[in-house]
Scaffold this motif. Structure first.
Motif, PDB file in Angstrom:
ATOM      1  N   ARG A   8       0.868  -1.193   0.000  1.00 30.67           N
ATOM      2  CA  ARG A   8       0.000   0.000   0.000  1.00 30.67           C
ATOM      3  C   ARG A   8       0.892   1.225   0.000  1.00 30.67           C
ATOM      4  NH1 ARG A   8      -3.218   0.919   4.468  1.00 30.67           N
ATOM      5  NH2 ARG A   8      -4.703   2.018   3.180  1.00 30.67           N
ATOM      6  N   GLY A   9       0.682   2.117  -0.928  1.00 28.88           N
ATOM      7  CA  GLY A   9       1.495   3.332  -0.990  1.00 28.88           C
ATOM      8  C   GLY A   9       2.832   3.054  -1.647  1.00 28.88           C
ATOM      9  N   PRO A  10       3.731   4.042  -1.623  1.00 27.38           N
ATOM     10  CA  PRO A  10       5.007   3.897  -2.320  1.00 27.38           C
ATOM     11  C   PRO A  10       5.999   2.980  -1.616  1.00 27.38           C
ATOM     12  CG  PRO A  10       4.912   5.984  -1.178  1.00 27.38           C
ATOM     13  CD  PRO A  10       3.559   5.364  -1.011  1.00 27.38           C
ATOM     14  N   ILE A  11       6.945   2.495  -2.416  1.00 27.03           N
ATOM     15  CA  ILE A  11       8.108   1.781  -1.876  1.00 27.03           C
ATOM     16  C   ILE A  11       9.227   2.814  -1.766  1.00 27.03           C
ATOM     17  CG2 ILE A  11       9.868   0.039  -2.382  1.00 27.03           C
ATOM     18  CD1 ILE A  11       7.638  -1.373  -4.088  1.00 27.03           C
ATOM     19  N   ILE A  12       9.857   2.870  -0.613  1.00 24.38           N
ATOM     20  CA  ILE A  12      10.982   3.791  -0.412  1.00 24.38           C
ATOM     21  C   ILE A  12      12.237   2.949  -0.230  1.00 24.38           C
ATOM     22  CG2 ILE A  12      11.944   5.596   1.095  1.00 24.38           C
ATOM     23  CD1 ILE A  12       9.009   6.185   1.984  1.00 24.38           C
ATOM     24  N   VAL A  13      13.257   3.198  -1.025  1.00 32.61           N
ATOM     25  CA  VAL A  13      14.507   2.434  -0.891  1.00 32.61           C
ATOM     26  C   VAL A  13      15.494   3.254  -0.069  1.00 32.61           C
ATOM     27  CG1 VAL A  13      16.389   1.262  -2.097  1.00 32.61           C
ATOM     28  CG2 VAL A  13      14.114   1.378  -3.141  1.00 32.61           C
ATOM     29  N   GLY A  14      15.778   2.784   1.141  1.00 33.13           N
ATOM     30  CA  GLY A  14      16.753   3.458   1.994  1.00 33.13           C
ATOM     31  C   GLY A  14      16.111   4.139   3.184  1.00 33.13           C
ATOM     32  N   ALA A  15      16.679   3.876   4.373  1.00 29.41           N
ATOM     33  CA  ALA A  15      16.163   4.488   5.604  1.00 29.41           C
ATOM     34  C   ALA A  15      17.198   5.436   6.197  1.00 29.41           C
ATOM     35  CB  ALA A  15      15.770   3.412   6.606  1.00 29.41           C
ATOM     36  N   GLY A  16      17.852   6.198   5.329  1.00 32.10           N
ATOM     37  CA  GLY A  16      18.723   7.278   5.797  1.00 32.10           C
ATOM     38  C   GLY A  16      17.869   8.527   5.984  1.00 32.10           C
ATOM     39  N   PRO A  17      18.512   9.675   6.203  1.00 31.06           N
ATOM     40  CA  PRO A  17      17.750  10.919   6.379  1.00 31.06           C
ATOM     41  C   PRO A  17      16.737  11.163   5.260  1.00 31.06           C
ATOM     42  CG  PRO A  17      20.063  11.285   6.887  1.00 31.06           C
ATOM     43  CD  PRO A  17      19.960   9.874   6.397  1.00 31.06           C
ATOM     44  N   SER A  18      17.097  10.862   4.010  1.00 35.06           N
ATOM     45  CA  SER A  18      16.171  11.123   2.897  1.00 35.06           C
ATOM     46  C   SER A  18      14.937  10.242   2.979  1.00 35.06           C
ATOM     47  CB  SER A  18      16.866  10.868   1.552  1.00 35.06           C
ATOM     48  OG  SER A  18      17.947  11.738   1.387  1.00 35.06           O
ATOM     49  N   GLY A  19      15.164   8.932   3.174  1.00 32.49           N
ATOM     50  CA  GLY A  19      14.033   8.001   3.249  1.00 32.49           C
ATOM     51  C   GLY A  19      13.141   8.335   4.435  1.00 32.49           C
ATOM     52  N   LEU A  20      13.754   8.675   5.569  1.00 36.78           N
ATOM     53  CA  LEU A  20      12.963   9.006   6.758  1.00 36.78           C
ATOM     54  C   LEU A  20      12.143  10.265   6.518  1.00 36.78           C
ATOM     55  CD1 LEU A  20      15.598   8.330   9.598  1.00 36.78           C
ATOM     56  CD2 LEU A  20      13.725   6.845   8.836  1.00 36.78           C
ATOM     57  N   ALA A  21      12.741  11.243   5.834  1.00 39.46           N
ATOM     58  CA  ALA A  21      12.039  12.517   5.595  1.00 39.46           C
ATOM     59  C   ALA A  21      10.841  12.313   4.669  1.00 39.46           C
ATOM     60  CB  ALA A  21      13.005  13.543   5.006  1.00 39.46           C
ATOM     61  N   VAL A  22      10.987  11.475   3.654  1.00 33.73           N
ATOM     62  CA  VAL A  22       9.830  11.202   2.771  1.00 33.73           C
ATOM     63  C   VAL A  22       8.765  10.466   3.565  1.00 33.73           C
ATOM     64  CG1 VAL A  22       9.056  10.196   0.587  1.00 33.73           C
ATOM     65  CG2 VAL A  22      11.431  10.693   0.896  1.00 33.73           C
ATOM     66  N   ALA A  23       9.194   9.452   4.313  1.00 29.25           N
ATOM     67  CA  ALA A  23       8.238   8.649   5.075  1.00 29.25           C
ATOM     68  C   ALA A  23       7.468   9.532   6.054  1.00 29.25           C
ATOM     69  CB  ALA A  23       8.974   7.535   5.811  1.00 29.25           C
ATOM     70  N   ALA A  24       8.191  10.402   6.760  1.00 30.96           N
ATOM     71  CA  ALA A  24       7.543  11.281   7.741  1.00 30.96           C
ATOM     72  C   ALA A  24       6.517  12.173   7.053  1.00 30.96           C
ATOM     73  CB  ALA A  24       8.596  12.137   8.443  1.00 30.96           C
ATOM     74  N   THR A  25       6.876  12.693   5.897  1.00 33.58           N
ATOM     75  CA  THR A  25       5.979  13.619   5.212  1.00 33.58           C
ATOM     76  C   THR A  25       4.762  12.864   4.658  1.00 33.58           C
ATOM     77  OG1 THR A  25       7.943  14.902   4.660  1.00 33.58           O
ATOM     78  CG2 THR A  25       5.910  15.508   3.530  1.00 33.58           C
ATOM     79  N   LEU A  26       4.988  11.638   4.184  1.00 36.49           N
ATOM     80  CA  LEU A  26       3.849  10.827   3.731  1.00 36.49           C
ATOM     81  C   LEU A  26       2.911  10.550   4.906  1.00 36.49           C
ATOM     82  CD1 LEU A  26       5.760   8.348   1.405  1.00 36.49           C
ATOM     83  CD2 LEU A  26       3.966   9.940   0.676  1.00 36.49           C
ATOM     84  N   SER A  27       3.495  10.269   6.063  1.00 38.17           N
ATOM     85  CA  SER A  27       2.701  10.062   7.275  1.00 38.17           C
ATOM     86  C   SER A  27       1.780  11.248   7.529  1.00 38.17           C
ATOM     87  CB  SER A  27       3.618   9.977   8.485  1.00 38.17           C
ATOM     88  OG  SER A  27       3.917   8.675   8.770  1.00 38.17           O
ATOM     89  N   GLN A  28       2.352  12.408   7.375  1.00 35.40           N
ATOM     90  CA  GLN A  28       1.563  13.615   7.623  1.00 35.40           C
ATOM     91  C   GLN A  28       0.415  13.750   6.638  1.00 35.40           C
ATOM     92  OE1 GLN A  28       3.782  17.177   8.717  1.00 35.40           O
ATOM     93  NE2 GLN A  28       3.321  16.115  10.620  1.00 35.40           N
ATOM     94  N   HIS A  29       0.611  13.191   5.453  1.00 31.27           N
ATOM     95  CA  HIS A  29      -0.465  13.203   4.452  1.00 31.27           C
ATOM     96  C   HIS A  29      -1.358  11.972   4.589  1.00 31.27           C
ATOM     97  CE1 HIS A  29       0.910  16.616   1.996  1.00 31.27           C
ATOM     98  NE2 HIS A  29       2.141  16.156   2.072  1.00 31.27           N
ATOM     99  N   ALA A  30      -1.113  11.177   5.628  1.00 32.24           N
ATOM    100  CA  ALA A  30      -1.864   9.926   5.854  1.00 32.24           C
ATOM    101  C   ALA A  30      -1.747   8.953   4.684  1.00 32.24           C
ATOM    102  CB  ALA A  30      -3.331  10.220   6.177  1.00 32.24           C
ATOM    103  N   VAL A  31      -0.572   8.905   4.094  1.00 27.21           N
ATOM    104  CA  VAL A  31      -0.310   7.944   3.008  1.00 27.21           C
ATOM    105  C   VAL A  31       0.583   6.827   3.564  1.00 27.21           C
ATOM    106  CG1 VAL A  31       0.735   7.619   0.723  1.00 27.21           C
ATOM    107  CG2 VAL A  31      -0.414   9.782   1.267  1.00 27.21           C
ATOM    108  N   PRO A  32       0.184   5.571   3.401  1.00 22.98           N
ATOM    109  CA  PRO A  32       1.052   4.482   3.885  1.00 22.98           C
ATOM    110  C   PRO A  32       2.266   4.301   2.974  1.00 22.98           C
ATOM    111  CG  PRO A  32      -0.845   3.583   2.753  1.00 22.98           C
ATOM    112  CD  PRO A  32      -1.030   5.075   2.753  1.00 22.98           C
ATOM    113  N   PHE A  33       3.260   3.588   3.444  1.00 21.69           N
ATOM    114  CA  PHE A  33       4.495   3.399   2.656  1.00 21.69           C
ATOM    115  C   PHE A  33       5.237   2.185   3.186  1.00 21.69           C
ATOM    116  CE2 PHE A  33       5.009   6.409   6.101  1.00 21.69           C
ATOM    117  CZ  PHE A  33       5.966   5.780   6.860  1.00 21.69           C
TER     118      PHE A  33
END
Ligand code: FAD
Ligand code: NDP
Ligand code: 3IO
Length: 466
Positions: free
Chosen positions: A30-55
């Motif tokens: 459900r939602g996008p696949i994010i490759v990498g849990a460094g600062p960039s991946g975490l920042a996208v994930a956090a922002t998607l969370s704020q938009h209530a989008v799963p990832f």
């Protein structure tokens, strides 16, 4: 509120629709696949969370921010002031120093991941990703930890956040196998403690090489720094404030070339003539060269004065290892060393796994020594554009895709963080954490728009079928 949004998004518990078509199964996430849990991946994930989008975040190591956790030296601090290194939505705590240590930064990242309920799937190394046009899905293959098994994850959206520094660069030097001393890359260096009393050759004079020489000196080792081409050394601070901060302010009003001239003038006043001590300055200025080639200026935290005093010695480019402890330089001189540290930088691994239309691509990556980097085009101009808002490698135009050799264009895209067919890339603009944060906000907002449109369409279809 935002924490609730994160929880609602239900990230990383992909509601899987498993099928048995792939060896280790296929997960339609459900939602996008994010490759990498460094600062960039975490920042996208956090922002998607704020938009209530799963990832779903796929991370090859066993924890977040592998670079900062496992591949950096003990004394590392952020070298830009904290305001330029914060990720979106959450600032650094007030008690952080002006230049947070890597431990501060890691503490911040762990809290960040927790706050936005980002739980990556660890031990998943992405080995291939291709767009399946028939299904309108990205098919992402990940090797599962130590097991030989792979799993395929599928989603309409793929966010590449695997970093510009994913793999080490170690040059092949003749006779390497004959060297009797220790050879390591800077990513494996922790502290100079165990090199006390040793003659150590550090190859490379970027921020890593310079700081490693400083650390070696402070631990009683004898560092030599091998320099191949020029480098810009700037004081980390000028007039009691950060050089980077001053440059950002000036860029609001002045063209980059003028700001560079100002920086070089102040650098000369504060540091003196670096060329006199073997550190030739490149032709392009410090900010311009960063923009055009990705080469970072050195922000000096103490190595320079040790070079001036002769405690850190400058050596030419290495030609070969000569057997035993010997190293020959390109000027023909030979010296013995107990250890050699390659502070020769990093590269992305994206070209090894991301395929678009069967072509290997380097998506918007800062070009290191791209053959075109000296080409001058009208569009190259960064004049009057604050660096934080500029895109690296302007003359390639926004978001074009390149083959591995950086030549053939694959396809037009619309912006530096967005590629074709639901492909996004975060943290590849050569602008450090600041750039990663900006990419993350853009990519997440774009995906959220599409996610919500899909949800609305699905809801509409449900109503009309009742
Ligand atoms: C020593 C050092 C110091 C730095 N200091 C600063 C600084 O002070 N300020 C600044 O702005 N920038 C700095 N940088 C730049 C640095 O790149 C950024 O700070 C930041 O780490 C970039 O975040 P990222 O998430 O894009 O990449 P990374 O931090 O590299 O994170 C990428 C993640 O993706 C994972 N990954 C990679 N490949 C795969 C794969 N195939 N499958 C699954 N997972 C994968 C990695 O394990 C990693 O966890 C520094 C870099 C280095 C090397
Ligand atoms: N926060 C901080 O304080 C720190 C930040 N960083 C950042 O991390 C990133 C990586 O930095 P770093 O690890 O220093 O890498 P860099 O890519 O910045 O520097 C690599 C160095 O190695 C040299 N080099 C590369 N290949 C060869 C070769 N084949 N033979 C001889 N020399 C070679 C380069 O020389 P040449 O120019 O000739 O190619 C250059 O001097 C940068 O963005 C940097 O700013 C790094 C450390 C600390
Ligand atoms: O540490 C780096 O190299 C970074 O990417 C941070 C950064 C972005 N733009 C810059 C300009 C000058 C020095 C560092 C950076």
């Amino acid at each position: 509120m935002q924490d609730q949004a994160a929880a609602d998004a239900g990230n990383n518990s992909p509601s899987r629709q498993e099928d048995s078509s792939a060896a280790g199964g296929c997960c339609l996430v459900r939602g996008p696949i994010i490759v990498g849990a460094g600062p960039s991946g975490l920042a996208v994930a956090a922002t998607l969370s704020q938009h209530a989008v799963p990832f779903t975040v796929l991370e090859r190591s066993d924890g977040i921010a592998d670079l900062w956790t496992n591949r950096t030296y003990d004394r590392l601090r952020l070298h830009l002031p904290k305001v330029f290194c914060e990720l979106p939505h959450v600032g650094f705590p007030d008690d952080f120093p002006a230049y947070p240590t890597k431990h501060d930064f890691l503490r911040y990242l762990r809290n960040y991941a927790e706050r936005f309920a980002v739980s990556p799937l660890f031990g998943r190394t992405v080995t291939a990703a291709r767009y399946d046009a028939a299904a309108a899905l990205w098919r992402v293959t990940a090797a599962d930890g130590d097991r030989a098994a792979t799993t395929e994850y599928a989603s309409p959206w793929l966010v590449v956040a695997s970093g510009e520094n994913a793999e080490v660069v170690v040059p092949k030097v003749k006779g390497r196998e004959r060297f009797a001393g220790e050879v390591l890359h800077s990513s494996a260096y922790r502290s100079g403690e165990r090199f006390k009393g040793m003659r150590v050759l550090v190859v490379g004079c970027g921020n890593s090489g310079m700081e490693m020489c400083l650390d070696l000196c402070e631990h009683g080792a004898m560092p030599f720094m091998s320099v191949r081409s020029g480098v810009h050394v700037l004081p980390r601070e000028m007039f009691g404030t950060s050089t980077f901060g001053v440059a950002m302010k000036l860029l609001k009003w002045l063209p980059i070339k003028l700001v560079d001239r100002f920086l070089l003038l102040v650098a000369k006043m504060v540091l003196g003539d670096t060329e006199k001590h073997g550190l030739r300055r490149p032709k392009l200025g410090p900010l311009e060269i960063k923009n055009v080639t990705g080469k970072s200026p050195v922000l000096d935290v103490g190595a320079w004065s040790l070079i001036k005093s002769g405690n850190i010695k400058i050596a030419p480019e290495v030609e070969s290892f000569t057997g035993g402890n010997g190293v020959r330089f390109v000027d023909g001189n030979e010296m013995d060393f107990d250890a050699v540290i390659f502070a020769t930088g990093y590269k992305s691994n994206v070209p090894s796994w991301l395929k678009v239309r069967g072509q290997v691509v380097v998506l918007n990556q800062t070009p290191k020594r791209h053959p075109d980097c000296s080409r001058k085009k009208k569009n190259d101009t960064l004049i009057h554009v604050p660096i934080a808002d500029t895109r690296v490698w302007q003359h390639t135009q926004d978001g074009e895709l390149f083959t591995e050799d950086g030549k053939a264009k694959a396809q037009q895209a619309t912006s530096s963080w967005r590629g074709p067919n639901g492909l996004y890339c975060v943290g590849f603009s050569g602008r450090g954490l600041l750039g990663a944060g900006a990419d993350a906000l853009n990519a997440a907002a774009d995906i959220a728009g599409r996610w919500q449109a899909m949800a609305a369409a699905a809801a509409g279809a449900k109503i009309s079928s009742v």
